[in-house]
Design an enzyme around this catalytic site. Structure first.
Site, PDB file in Angstrom:
ATOM      1  N   CYS A   2       8.583  -2.151  13.772  1.00  0.00           N
ATOM      2  CA  CYS A   2       9.055  -3.484  14.140  1.00  0.00           C
ATOM      3  C   CYS A   2       8.557  -3.806  15.545  1.00  0.00           C
ATOM      4  O   CYS A   2       8.062  -2.939  16.260  1.00  0.00           O
ATOM      5  CB  CYS A   2      10.582  -3.526  14.131  1.00  0.00           C
ATOM      6  SG  CYS A   2      11.307  -3.044  12.569  1.00  0.00           S
ATOM      7  N   ARG A  27       3.159  -5.987  13.726  1.00  0.00           N
ATOM      8  CA  ARG A  27       3.973  -4.765  13.598  1.00  0.00           C
ATOM      9  C   ARG A  27       4.986  -4.874  12.462  1.00  0.00           C
ATOM     10  O   ARG A  27       5.649  -3.910  12.107  1.00  0.00           O
ATOM     11  CB  ARG A  27       4.702  -4.480  14.912  1.00  0.00           C
ATOM     12  CG  ARG A  27       3.784  -4.229  16.100  1.00  0.00           C
ATOM     13  CD  ARG A  27       4.557  -4.121  17.394  1.00  0.00           C
ATOM     14  NE  ARG A  27       5.403  -2.961  17.407  1.00  0.00           N
ATOM     15  CZ  ARG A  27       5.029  -1.760  17.851  1.00  0.00           C
ATOM     16  NH1 ARG A  27       3.811  -1.593  18.307  1.00  0.00           N
ATOM     17  NH2 ARG A  27       5.843  -0.731  17.828  1.00  0.00           N
ATOM     18  N   TRP A  73       9.893  -4.992  10.047  1.00  0.00           N
ATOM     19  CA  TRP A  73       9.301  -4.402   8.846  1.00  0.00           C
ATOM     20  C   TRP A  73      10.432  -3.583   8.238  1.00  0.00           C
ATOM     21  O   TRP A  73      10.870  -2.592   8.826  1.00  0.00           O
ATOM     22  CB  TRP A  73       8.113  -3.511   9.193  1.00  0.00           C
ATOM     23  CG  TRP A  73       7.427  -2.950   7.994  1.00  0.00           C
ATOM     24  CD1 TRP A  73       6.635  -3.625   7.089  1.00  0.00           C
ATOM     25  CD2 TRP A  73       7.455  -1.599   7.521  1.00  0.00           C
ATOM     26  NE1 TRP A  73       6.182  -2.791   6.122  1.00  0.00           N
ATOM     27  CE2 TRP A  73       6.665  -1.547   6.355  1.00  0.00           C
ATOM     28  CE3 TRP A  73       8.058  -0.446   7.986  1.00  0.00           C
ATOM     29  CZ2 TRP A  73       6.463  -0.360   5.645  1.00  0.00           C
ATOM     30  CZ3 TRP A  73       7.867   0.741   7.291  1.00  0.00           C
ATOM     31  CH2 TRP A  73       7.077   0.761   6.123  1.00  0.00           C
ATOM     32  N   ASN A  99      13.896  -0.793  16.949  1.00  0.00           N
ATOM     33  CA  ASN A  99      12.736  -0.301  16.197  1.00  0.00           C
ATOM     34  C   ASN A  99      12.950   1.194  15.996  1.00  0.00           C
ATOM     35  O   ASN A  99      13.095   1.931  16.962  1.00  0.00           O
ATOM     36  CB  ASN A  99      11.434  -0.557  16.964  1.00  0.00           C
ATOM     37  CG  ASN A  99      10.223   0.024  16.224  1.00  0.00           C
ATOM     38  OD1 ASN A  99      10.274   0.174  15.003  1.00  0.00           O
ATOM     39  ND2 ASN A  99       9.180   0.372  16.953  1.00  0.00           N
ATOM     40  N   GLY A 100      13.017   1.634  14.744  1.00  0.00           N
ATOM     41  CA  GLY A 100      13.220   3.057  14.447  1.00  0.00           C
ATOM     42  C   GLY A 100      14.171   3.211  13.266  1.00  0.00           C
ATOM     43  O   GLY A 100      14.466   2.256  12.560  1.00  0.00           O
ATOM     44  N   GLU A 479     -12.759   5.087   2.792  1.00  0.00           N
ATOM     45  CA  GLU A 479     -12.408   3.982   3.701  1.00  0.00           C
ATOM     46  C   GLU A 479     -12.693   2.642   3.034  1.00  0.00           C
ATOM     47  O   GLU A 479     -11.891   1.707   3.113  1.00  0.00           O
ATOM     48  CB  GLU A 479     -13.162   4.130   5.018  1.00  0.00           C
ATOM     49  CG  GLU A 479     -12.862   3.049   6.036  1.00  0.00           C
ATOM     50  CD  GLU A 479     -11.380   2.892   6.365  1.00  0.00           C
ATOM     51  OE1 GLU A 479     -10.583   3.773   6.018  1.00  0.00           O
ATOM     52  OE2 GLU A 479     -11.003   1.868   6.948  1.00  0.00           O
ATOM     53  N   LYS A 483      -9.813  -0.202   2.402  1.00  0.00           N
ATOM     54  CA  LYS A 483      -9.990  -1.528   3.032  1.00  0.00           C
ATOM     55  C   LYS A 483      -9.842  -2.635   1.987  1.00  0.00           C
ATOM     56  O   LYS A 483      -9.152  -3.600   2.173  1.00  0.00           O
ATOM     57  CB  LYS A 483     -11.374  -1.565   3.690  1.00  0.00           C
ATOM     58  CG  LYS A 483     -11.572  -2.227   4.975  1.00  0.00           C
ATOM     59  CD  LYS A 483     -10.764  -1.903   6.196  1.00  0.00           C
ATOM     60  CE  LYS A 483      -9.613  -1.068   6.197  1.00  0.00           C
ATOM     61  NZ  LYS A 483      -9.205   0.028   6.768  1.00  0.00           N
ATOM     62  N   GLU A 486      -6.120  -2.673   0.390  1.00  0.00           N
ATOM     63  CA  GLU A 486      -4.945  -3.064   1.194  1.00  0.00           C
ATOM     64  C   GLU A 486      -4.948  -4.544   1.555  1.00  0.00           C
ATOM     65  O   GLU A 486      -3.888  -5.097   1.839  1.00  0.00           O
ATOM     66  CB  GLU A 486      -4.838  -2.204   2.450  1.00  0.00           C
ATOM     67  CG  GLU A 486      -5.924  -2.408   3.479  1.00  0.00           C
ATOM     68  CD  GLU A 486      -5.681  -1.557   4.722  1.00  0.00           C
ATOM     69  OE1 GLU A 486      -4.519  -1.327   5.092  1.00  0.00           O
ATOM     70  OE2 GLU A 486      -6.660  -1.107   5.322  1.00  0.00           O
ATOM     71  N   HIS A 502     -14.820  14.512 -14.447  1.00  0.00           N
ATOM     72  CA  HIS A 502     -13.775  15.492 -14.816  1.00  0.00           C
ATOM     73  C   HIS A 502     -12.459  14.803 -15.174  1.00  0.00           C
ATOM     74  O   HIS A 502     -11.381  15.287 -14.839  1.00  0.00           O
ATOM     75  CB  HIS A 502     -13.580  16.485 -13.667  1.00  0.00           C
ATOM     76  CG  HIS A 502     -14.798  17.305 -13.407  1.00  0.00           C
ATOM     77  ND1 HIS A 502     -15.207  18.336 -14.226  1.00  0.00           N
ATOM     78  CD2 HIS A 502     -15.764  17.184 -12.464  1.00  0.00           C
ATOM     79  CE1 HIS A 502     -16.340  18.838 -13.781  1.00  0.00           C
ATOM     80  NE2 HIS A 502     -16.700  18.171 -12.711  1.00  0.00           N
ATOM     81  N   LYS A 602       1.216  -2.611  10.992  1.00  0.00           N
ATOM     82  CA  LYS A 602       0.068  -2.071  11.723  1.00  0.00           C
ATOM     83  C   LYS A 602       0.238  -0.584  12.008  1.00  0.00           C
ATOM     84  O   LYS A 602      -0.722   0.163  12.012  1.00  0.00           O
ATOM     85  CB  LYS A 602      -0.118  -2.813  13.048  1.00  0.00           C
ATOM     86  CG  LYS A 602      -1.342  -2.363  13.850  1.00  0.00           C
ATOM     87  CD  LYS A 602      -2.618  -2.560  13.078  1.00  0.00           C
ATOM     88  CE  LYS A 602      -3.841  -2.113  13.853  1.00  0.00           C
ATOM     89  NZ  LYS A 602      -5.062  -2.117  13.019  1.00  0.00           N
TER      90      LYS A 602
HETATM   91  C1  AGP Z   1      -5.746   1.149   7.787  1.00  0.00           C
HETATM   92  O1  AGP Z   1      -6.432  -0.062   7.525  1.00  0.00           O
HETATM   93  C2  AGP Z   1      -4.268   1.019   7.527  1.00  0.00           C
HETATM   94  N1  AGP Z   1      -3.709  -0.042   8.236  1.00  0.00           N
HETATM   95  C3  AGP Z   1      -3.534   2.340   7.678  1.00  0.00           C
HETATM   96  O2  AGP Z   1      -4.039   3.209   6.705  1.00  0.00           O
HETATM   97  C4  AGP Z   1      -3.642   3.046   9.052  1.00  0.00           C
HETATM   98  O3  AGP Z   1      -4.950   3.556   9.223  1.00  0.00           O
HETATM   99  C5  AGP Z   1      -2.662   4.222   9.050  1.00  0.00           C
HETATM  100  O4  AGP Z   1      -1.361   3.718   8.887  1.00  0.00           O
HETATM  101  C6  AGP Z   1      -2.723   5.076  10.319  1.00  0.00           C
HETATM  102  O5  AGP Z   1      -2.355   4.286  11.426  1.00  0.00           O
HETATM  103  P1  AGP Z   1      -2.660   4.887  12.890  1.00  0.00           P
HETATM  104  O6  AGP Z   1      -4.143   5.072  12.988  1.00  0.00           O
HETATM  105  O7  AGP Z   1      -2.121   3.869  13.840  1.00  0.00           O
HETATM  106  O8  AGP Z   1      -1.943   6.212  12.972  1.00  0.00           O
END
Ligand code: AGP
Length: 607
Positions: A2, A27, A73, A99-100, A479, A483, A486, A502, A602
């Protein structure tokens, strides 16, 4: 995760809070709200959904010199107004944003309910707020300290009390919280890009520390409420990082920032013919004694680790593996002083990655953090540290930070093999020359933007897309798959090209899109075999490859070629641009929220 913002000063707090919430929206964006200190009362305004919903509710008459704000969040309780922060205590004397996760909130809630407290929300935060009211005997700081002693879990808290005008109380454990002093007033925030103004002094709260902020003073205390002194950090605040600067989305802006982000990262650690990592303090003795390297991370950071594993083993010969942090932290991994655990994180706040770092430290392993956010929790906890120099990354889908992570890993691979004395001067010079040239190679790849935009038209209606590759091409496939997945919400999976047959190949049918990353020359024929296997079952191929291989594909295939002649090992620096742009345009064409995809944040600061 958050976002928290608070302001107290000589101006109206509302504009600062709203600007801060907009900058913190990445966030979390399930709901948001503000609490303002009015004359002996607290006014709370909350809305479900994005910040724009709250902005519609803010009227010009709203005025206060002090207030707190929050963008959520959801962890405890579904996204809704009643679960939105700030939360008020029963008698409306305290307002709190958090936040937490408070892990023992249910037990406390049960106790308070037996004492006649009623709860309006399902959140753990409201439990803290009611406990504050119960513990209040006239001194808010002592009340907060007593309340925190009863809590288990993580928290970053900003608290106001109706009888303490223009004052914000703060507390922190395991979630980030910073205090900023500026000419326009004093701030508390989750990260320092949120204030929207330049803070000449930034203070990072440490675990169990408290703070009391007024218009004219910043006071810090330990958990027994004893005053403590803290040293300010000056932070190079780059306002432009948190603006779109004419791009439609932060993600596209950050894709285009990659050449400079890459160059800033390489230049930070290469000068005068040598690579050095001042904050990592690697000795030849330590490097030569390494028996194994674990590279640990989540999501894209993990994918960077998969890339790092291949090139560190290839160049240094040191046994290396890539591990998912949430698995690593609960495994029984053999660690000792001859093991190096490298934890990668853009935010430096990912709970699983922090826990993996703590585990490694507790077992006596050597640790190194590769982090983008200065002053983040991981940066503070790291024994050894290498900062990526990507700048502030706002889009939830990482691009420039991931690229800078693999840039650091490339430099590290060369550094480690050099420290081991197994790198010839000629090879070292060749590798460094190539590393130094990659920013222009990355720049060239951006010219493919238009053709990738049209290619996105052919993928945008797919339900399932498979990515395949081998070695570093596989790392890149991981990756590329994440990308696209998500931000476009298309189901994507990445597989080693030799693994599809397999089992998973049973899912390939006529027209199934398969993205084949085949940049490596040394194993191209093998990847081509995998491509032929899926084509034989009807797959529609999109190849990310080199111009020299184009004749090996049919006119029915989509062929994207990189623009520079890069060695196999560093070819992902070019290939990833095509995958990022393809993902971006596909998501835009599907009308998705590119910068703030559903259900995501994020940084995931909870387990
Ligand atoms: C990547 O596009 C995502 N947003 C997510 O996988 C991110 O890489 C992951 O949550 C790790 O975040 P960080 O690098 O801040 O630890």
């Amino acid at each position: 995760m958050c976002g928290i913002i608070g302001y107290t000063g000589k101006n109206n707090a509302v504009p600062y809070l709203m600007t801060g919430l907009r900058k913190l929206e990445y966030r979390g964006y399930d709901s948001s709200g503000i609490a303002l200190q009015m004359a002996n009362d607290i006014f709370v305004l909350k809305r479900q959904g994005k910040i724009s919903e709250l902005e519609k509710a803010v009227t010009p008459e709203l005025f206060s010199f002090c207030g707190i704000g929050h963008t959520r969040w959801a962890t405890h309780g579904e996204p809704s107004i009643r679960n939105a922060h700030p939360h008020l205590s029963r008698n409306s004397s305290f307002a709190i944003v958090h936040n937490g996760i408070i892990e023992n909130s249910a037990v406390i809630k049960e106790q308070l309910s037996c004492e006649g407290y009623h709860f309006l929300s399902d959140t753990d935060t409201e439990v803290v707020c009611q406990l504050l009211e119960k513990n209040y005997k006239g001194n808010p700081l002592l009340c907060i300290a007593e309340t925190l002693n009863a809590l288990e879990g993580s928290y970053a808290l900003a608290i106001i009390h109706k009888d303490y005008p223009k004052t914000i109380f703060c507390a922190k454990k395991d979630s980030p919280l910073l205090i900023g002093r500026s000419s326009e007033g004093n701030f508390v925030f989750s990260d320092c890009c949120a204030s929207g103004v330049h803070c000449e002094s930034i203070y990072c709260l440490e675990d169990y520390e408290l703070a009391e902020i007024t218009q004219s003073s910043l006071s810090f205390f330990d958990k027994e409420c004893n005053p403590i002194e803290k040293t300010a950090r000056t932070v190079a605040f780059n306002c432009s990082d948190s603006e779109k600067n004419g791009f439609c989305h932060y993600m596209l802006k950050e894709i285009y920032e990659q050449p400079s982000a890459y160059k800033n990262t390489v230049n930070a650690y290469y000068s005068g013919g040598d690579i050095s990592f001042p904050l990592a303090r690697f000795s030849s003795k330590l490097v030569c004694g390494l028996e194994h390297i674990y590279i640990v991370g989540c999501g894209s950071a993990y994918h960077a680790g998969v890339y790092g594993r291949y090139i560190i083993e290839e160049l240094s010969g040191i046994s290396t593996s890539a591990e998912i942090a949430s698995e690593f932290r609960y495994g029984n991994v053999p660690l000792n002083e001859n093991t190096l655990v490298i934890v990668i994180s853009q935010s430096g706040e990912t709970a699983d990655s922090i826990a993996a770092l703590e585990l490694a430290k507790s077992k006596g392993a050597q640790t190194l953090c590769i982090v983008n956010v200065e002053g983040s929790t991981m940066a503070q906890k790291a024994h050894r540290l290498i900062y990526t120099k990507a700048g502030t990354e706002i889009a939830v889908a990482t691009t420039k930070a991931y690229l800078c992570q693999i840039a650091v890993l490339s430099l590290l691979a060369v550094f480690l093999s050099d420290k081991k004395g197994i790198l010839s001067a000629e090879t070292k010079e060749k590798l460094i020359k190539e590393i130094l040239s990659l920013d222009s190679a990355i720049e060239k790849e951006l010219t493919s933007n238009e053709c990738l935009c049209s290619l996105a038209d052919r993928l945008k209606n797919a339900e399932h897309i498979y990515f395949i590759g081998r070695n570093t091409d596989y790392a890149l496939s991981l990756e590329g798959s994440l990308k696209l997945k998500e931000i476009s919400y298309i189901h994507c999976e990445a597989y080693p090209a030799g693994e599809l047959k397999h089992g998973t190949i049973s899912l390939i049918e006529k027209g199934t899109p398969v993205v084949a990353v085949c940049l490596r020359r040394d194993i191209f024929p093998k990847t081509l075999s995998g491509i032929k296997e899926v084509k034989a079952r009807g797959a529609k191929i999109t190849a990310i490859t080199r111009e020299e291989f184009r004749p090996l594909f049919g006119h029915e295939d989509n062929v994207i070629t990189i623009k520079s002649d890069i060695c196999d090992m560093f070819s992902p620096f070019a290939g990833v641009i095509a995958l990022q742009l393809l993902s971006y345009h596909t998501a835009v064409k599907r009308g998705c929220e590119v910068d703030k995809p559903r259900n995501l944040a994020k940084s995931v600061t909870v387990e």
